[in-house]
Design an enzyme around this catalytic site. Structure first.
Site, PDB file in Angstrom:
ATOM      1  N   ASN A  48      -4.056   4.254  -7.113  1.00 16.57           N
ATOM      2  CA  ASN A  48      -3.631   5.611  -6.450  1.00 16.57           C
ATOM      3  C   ASN A  48      -3.485   6.776  -7.577  1.00 16.57           C
ATOM      4  OD1 ASN A  48      -1.781   4.384  -3.740  1.00 16.57           O
ATOM      5  ND2 ASN A  48      -3.899   4.848  -3.876  1.00 16.57           N
ATOM      6  N   PHE A  49      -3.203   6.418  -8.811  1.00 15.87           N
ATOM      7  CA  PHE A  49      -3.088   7.277  -9.787  1.00 15.87           C
ATOM      8  C   PHE A  49      -4.554   7.976 -10.180  1.00 15.87           C
ATOM      9  CE2 PHE A  49       0.813   5.052 -11.066  1.00 15.87           C
ATOM     10  CZ  PHE A  49       1.796   5.954 -11.206  1.00 15.87           C
TER      11      PHE A  49
ATOM     12  N   ASP B  67      -1.914   2.345   5.850  1.00 18.57           N
ATOM     13  CA  ASP B  67      -2.982   2.896   5.510  1.00 18.57           C
ATOM     14  C   ASP B  67      -3.341   3.916   6.399  1.00 18.57           C
ATOM     15  OD1 ASP B  67      -5.039   3.538   3.780  1.00 18.57           O
ATOM     16  OD2 ASP B  67      -6.210   1.908   4.475  1.00 18.57           O
TER      17      ASP B  67
ATOM     18  N   ARG C 138      -6.854   9.995   6.033  1.00 15.15           N
ATOM     19  CA  ARG C 138      -7.658  10.325   7.155  1.00 15.15           C
ATOM     20  C   ARG C 138      -7.003  11.021   8.344  1.00 15.15           C
ATOM     21  NH1 ARG C 138      -9.614   4.251   7.470  1.00 15.15           N
ATOM     22  NH2 ARG C 138      -8.027   3.851   5.733  1.00 15.15           N
TER      23      ARG C 138
END
Length: 232
Positions: free
Chosen positions: A61-62, A13, A17
């Site tokens: 995430n789609f 992850d 960011r």
């Protein structure tokens, strides 16, 4: 010698960011993040980890920006094409498999996936698993539906814990010993719910592209210090 986990799962992850912090587009963060996978895979081999799983793309995430998703899919196509012929796979006899609702991916990407799996299907030294279009609840639903269909067709007598386990995506692989999530988030987001009941969890504050060998070693050291009782 400290105990080394046989199966490590990464929730990598923090790519977006990282990109924002460096003034770069999200896709550049994903590119750097994918390249990090290869580096981390080598650390795992060097440490003696035999099975490695990365969560590459979730069903949720789609729902992200369409341009970002399409760009990431093209990036997957490029990177999987490179992976197929990469010397690391063939020299170390690494079997690569992909799990998830792969039918939701483009035909071209599915072809790239099939090529990688075909090239490595006979290898047995290491396992590298990549979760794409994956959701933990969806995996359970898919397993239940497949088991119910087989029960109705008379192929199994009943659906129980043992029989249902045979319908999970990673049914023939060892359960995860250690799950590592980067970026400071302290949740599993539903990854491998059937398999992760007794997995040890480690959360790193580092964003995935910034995750270093020293961070990985810290996770292994903490894992080695834990007492795993498996409910006993």
């Amino acid at each position: 010698m400290p105990e080394v986990p046989n199966h490590v799962v990464f929730i990598p992850d923090g790519n977006r960011r990282w990109a924002r912090m460096h003034g770069k587009p999200a896709l550049e963060g994903h590119r750097v993040g994918i390249d990090k996978l290869r580096e981390v895979a080598k650390w795992c081999r060097d440490a003696g980890v035999k099975t490695l799983t990365f969560w590459g793309f979730s069903l949720e995430n789609f729902q992200r920006d369409k341009e970002e998703v399409n760009g990431l899919m093209r990036l997957f196509e490029l990177k999987f094409d490179e992976l197929k012929d990469h010397s690391d796979l063939h020299e170390n006899k690494i079997r690569v498999r992909f799990f998830g609702r792969l039918h939701l991916l483009s035909e071209k990407l599915r072809e790239k996936i099939a090529e990688v799996e075909k090239e490595t299907e006979s290898y047995t030294n290491y396992n590298l698993n990549i979760l794409l279009a994956y959701g933990g609840r969806s995996e359970l639903v898919d397993a239940c539906n497949a088991a119910i269909a087989d029960a109705k067709a008379g192929r199994i007598d009943e659906v129980n814990e043992e029989s249902l386990g045979r319908y999970m995506y990673m049914k023939d692989l060892p359960e995860p010993d250690l799950i590592i999530r980067t970026s400071g988030e302290q949740r599993l987001s539903g990854i491998l719910p059937w398999h992760s009941g007794y997995s040890e969890l480690y959360f790193s504050r580092k964003l995935w592209p910034d995750f270093e060998l020293s961070d990985f070693k810290a996770a292994l050291m903490e894992y080695a210090e834990r007492k795993r009782r498996f409910g006993r």
